[in-house]
Design a protein around this motif. Structure first.
Motif, PDB file in Angstrom:
ATOM      1  N   PRO A  52     -13.054   3.573  10.027  1.00 37.39           N
ATOM      2  CA  PRO A  52     -13.777   4.685   9.515  1.00 37.39           C
ATOM      3  C   PRO A  52     -14.581   5.701  10.817  1.00 37.39           C
ATOM      4  N   SER A  53     -14.100   7.090  10.424  1.00 40.45           N
ATOM      5  CA  SER A  53     -14.609   7.978  11.587  1.00 40.45           C
ATOM      6  C   SER A  53     -15.549   8.759  11.423  1.00 40.45           C
ATOM      7  N   PHE A  55     -19.371   9.368   8.048  1.00 34.52           N
ATOM      8  CA  PHE A  55     -19.773   9.471   6.716  1.00 34.52           C
ATOM      9  C   PHE A  55     -20.751  10.714   6.295  1.00 34.52           C
ATOM     10  N   ILE A 116     -14.947  -0.803   2.727  1.00 34.23           N
ATOM     11  CA  ILE A 116     -14.618   0.426   3.556  1.00 34.23           C
ATOM     12  C   ILE A 116     -13.334  -0.088   4.283  1.00 34.23           C
ATOM     13  N   SER A 120      -9.783   1.828   4.042  1.00 40.05           N
ATOM     14  CA  SER A 120      -9.356   2.613   4.937  1.00 40.05           C
ATOM     15  C   SER A 120      -7.912   2.271   5.481  1.00 40.05           C
ATOM     16  N   THR A 130     -10.382   8.533   8.727  1.00 42.08           N
ATOM     17  CA  THR A 130     -10.907   8.252   7.332  1.00 42.08           C
ATOM     18  C   THR A 130     -12.401   8.456   7.136  1.00 42.08           C
ATOM     19  N   PHE A 132     -15.778   9.331   4.664  1.00 39.46           N
ATOM     20  CA  PHE A 132     -16.377   9.061   3.159  1.00 39.46           C
ATOM     21  C   PHE A 132     -17.483   9.982   2.888  1.00 39.46           C
TER      22      PHE A 132
END
Length: 373
Positions: A52-53, A55, A116, A120, A130, A132
């Motif tokens: 994940p990049s 939030f 997650i 992803s 990605t 969120f």
């Protein structure tokens, strides 16, 4: 939106139950083997796991959908953006269903990581990031996210207290309850998101009533306007509390949102390189109503902050001052970082101890623009 993805997935019609931990364990093992094989054969991995990049957390009704749309627009082929999808919020709210005394937070953190991870994975070779956007209620469980991903950048989007209250209370849907303050004293929409917690207030909300209401007032004594402000305050205070211990969060005001995203948050915080074409796509999407559901013609968006200020009653202003003013002032004084000593209100120097770094409500859905999952 995520519900569109589910609706267009034929296999989702056939429901069944499997052990998620077992599935994720096997999936991670498979992905690791694929990565090793690809390294030997110089092959392209599909599906590939994407870390994940970033939030996006938010107060609600404050421009968070625009942030999600801008993340898509900044690089449509490369960015996958989940906007208020169901699985993450279900994990963040899991302890509410069993009670905090019976909830194993370590298991909750691991479950959040697993969900997650599965969301992803990508079979599109162009995707490399990605993001969120979490429902506003998820902000109250932001500590679970940070324990799961302590180094992943996050933002909290907020807005002027009176304006965000007006966005909730002047929605004009779901019927009205008689009370002063909105539409010339006509009432408030009884299904307003900020009133959903009225039936079952959380423990932190009782603490905020004791802290801010004064005069010995109790939860049952609050007006609808005050309860709306209390709900929003509980969200903001959760973000403030976590940011006081964090070096990875950025507080973003609704005011000049797009310019802040382009000049600072995207390139410096989320590490999204932008050229002039990327910036123009973001600016173009900001001129359209961010919650439009049609692909044909989106409604043009118009700034309404001044109208909200002018239309707000004194009751709304008083409720906002009671519960939201203190938090809003802190957020304004700590845009981009910093921290607060929660005991005396002083702003600390932003240093984070190693042990601190490792250390709601109905689910609300917003209608989002194109490109989001």
């Amino acid at each position: 939106m995520f519900r569109d993805l589910v609706g267009r997935s034929p296999d989702c019609q056939h429901k069944f139950t499997l052990d998620l931990h077992s599935i994720v364990t096997q999936t991670r093992k498979h992905d690791e083997q694929m990565i090793l094989s690809a390294a030997d054969d110089d092959a392209i991995i599909t599906p590939k796991p994407l870390a994940p990049s970033g939030f996006v957390f938010h107060e609600s009704r404050c421009g968070s959908t625009l942030v999600a749309n801008a993340l898509v627009a900044s690089n449509p082929p490369s960015h996958r953006v989940y906007s208020e999808s169901t699985p993450p919020i279900n994990v963040l709210n899991a302890c509410k269903h069993v009670g905090s005394s019976h909830c194993d937070e370590n298991k909750q953190v691991h479950l959040f990581r697993d969900v997650i991870y599965m969301m992803s994975r990508s079979n599109d070779g162009r995707e490399n990031k990605t993001f969120f956007k979490i429902q506003s209620a998820g902000t109250k469980s932001i500590s679970v996210f940070r324990k799961a991903f302590p180094s992943i950048p996050w933002v909290f989007v907020y807005r002027d207290p009176v304006q965000v209250m007006m966005s909730h209370l002047d929605a004009g849907n779901g019927g009205w309850q008689q009370t002063g303050g909105v539409r010339g004293g006509g009432g408030v929409p009884k299904n307003a998101n900020c009133l959903r917690s009225k039936k079952s207030p959380t423990e932190d909300m009782y603490d905020l009533v004791e802290k801010f209401a004064g005069g010995g007032r109790k939860m049952k004594d609050l007006t609808l306007m005050e309860h709306c402000a209390l709900h929003l305050a509980s969200i903001c205070e959760s973000a403030i509390s976590e940011q006081s211990k964090s070096s990875t969060g950025v507080m973003i005001n609704y005011v000049d949102l797009i310019s802040i995203l382009i000049s600072d948050v995207f390139p410096n915080h989320f590490k999204i390189p932008l050229n002039h074409i990327d910036e123009q796509r973001i600016k173009d999407i900001s001129t359209k109503y961010s919650k439009a559901r049609t692909n044909v013609k989106k409604e043009e968006w118009h700034e309404d902050s001044d109208k909200k200020d002018q239309k707000a009653s004194q009751e709304i202003k008083d409720a906002a001052k009671m519960f939201l003013e203190s938090g809003y002032n802190w957020l304004e004084n700590n845009r981009g970082g910093g921290g607060r000593d929660l005991d005396d209100g002083e702003v600390d120097d932003g240093e984070v101890d190693d042990d601190e770094m490792d250390e709601g409500e109905e689910i609300e859905e917003e209608n989002n623009g194109d490109g989001e999952v």
